[in-house]
Enzyme design. Sequence first.
Site, PDB file in Angstrom:
ATOM      1  N   GLY A   1      43.996  62.917  54.288  1.00 51.80           N
ATOM      2  CA  GLY A   1      44.849  62.335  53.259  1.00 51.80           C
ATOM      3  C   GLY A   1      44.115  62.099  51.959  1.00 51.80           C
ATOM      4  CB  ALA A   2      41.024  63.577  50.689  1.00 46.89           C
ATOM      5  CG  ASN A   3      46.946  64.627  48.834  1.00 46.23           C
ATOM      6  OD1 ASN A   3      46.790  64.459  50.044  1.00 46.23           O
ATOM      7  ND2 ASN A   3      48.089  64.384  48.221  1.00 46.23           N
TER       8      ASN A   3
ATOM      9  N   GLY B   1      45.843  58.203  46.600  1.00 45.49           N
ATOM     10  CA  GLY B   1      45.656  56.850  47.106  1.00 45.49           C
ATOM     11  C   GLY B   1      44.251  56.549  47.579  1.00 45.49           C
TER      12      GLY B   1
ATOM     13  N   GLY C   1      42.599  57.679  50.087  1.00 44.88           N
ATOM     14  CA  GLY C   1      41.819  58.855  50.456  1.00 44.88           C
ATOM     15  C   GLY C   1      41.185  59.526  49.260  1.00 44.88           C
TER      16      GLY C   1
ATOM     17  CB  SER D   1      47.645  48.109  58.491  1.00 50.69           C
ATOM     18  OG  SER D   1      48.631  47.301  57.877  1.00 50.69           O
TER      19      SER D   1
ATOM     20  CE1 TYR E   1      51.911  52.190  58.203  1.00 51.60           C
ATOM     21  CE2 TYR E   1      52.107  49.821  57.907  1.00 51.60           C
ATOM     22  CZ  TYR E   1      51.433  50.999  57.684  1.00 51.60           C
ATOM     23  OH  TYR E   1      50.268  50.991  56.953  1.00 51.60           O
TER      24      TYR E   1
END
Length: 301
Positions: free
Chosen positions: A21-23, A25, A27, A146, A171
């Site tokens: 998820g590095a693209n 936020g 990440g 979280s 979630y």
Amino acid sequence: MTEWTADHIPDQHGRTAVVTGANSGLGLVTAAELARRGAYVVLAVRNTAAGEEAARRIGGDTEVRELDLASLASVRAFAERLAADHPVIDLLVNNAGVVLLGPRRTTADGFELHLGTNLLGQFALTGLLLGPLAAAPAARVVSLSSITHKTAHLDFDDLMFERGYRPATAYGRSKLATTVFGVELDRRLRAAGSPVVSVLAHPGLTRTNLTPRAWEHRGRLGRLIASAGLLATQPVERGALPQLRAATEPGVRGGRFFGPAGLWETRGRVTDARLSEEAADPAVGARLWAVAEKLTGVSCL
């Protein structure tokens, strides 16, 4: 004590890091800071076009690879190709996650989307990369928890929420499961005498694109709720600090859990966070581990 900041990150030259998820936020910030300190960073992303744009923004020594944690076939293909090209991996940051507050959705494999992505995809990925991780002299896995894990509960009779689906609860349950996984991974790595270390972190309440996306289905009302929620959050650069510390602090012990220090762990400087009683329970860890192995078909330690 001096407040921990990204400037405390030691030199990362010679380390290969994988950030899911590095693209965007958390990440994106994590990948950028690791690259800034000299790491070779693999941006593991679902949208490779967005990943390439992120890589251009980051600069440094990076590459972009496609990974959809909501598909075990994608996880297996990614791990196989990555291990072939990078037989030694120093760091895996399991950052990617999903939160959707609309109707119940499932992954490509039929799992409830939150649990399937936030736990099972990451469980399979970690298991499939343990070989390259163990080949490094001091590798570590960072699991992203979280604060919602503290009030969640794992219902092993209905993990997939097939009855009475409640998205926010689903979630929270998935993030509790992720937390349980990080803790149980530490137990098993220690028992196996592995050089790999499992560490956990959570960002408190942080301003990312997850919240706006979660409310997209609610139209104008959703946008208003998301905008109001942003007022209570801290900047993403600060929210990423716990996982950056977990990823880079020299000599960190396995099982350590980092999070914000202020206002019920929602914001502030990085400190040791508190696990919920359920997250720390070895019996829960062993039970969830067995379920995850069965559902993913991946033997992880």
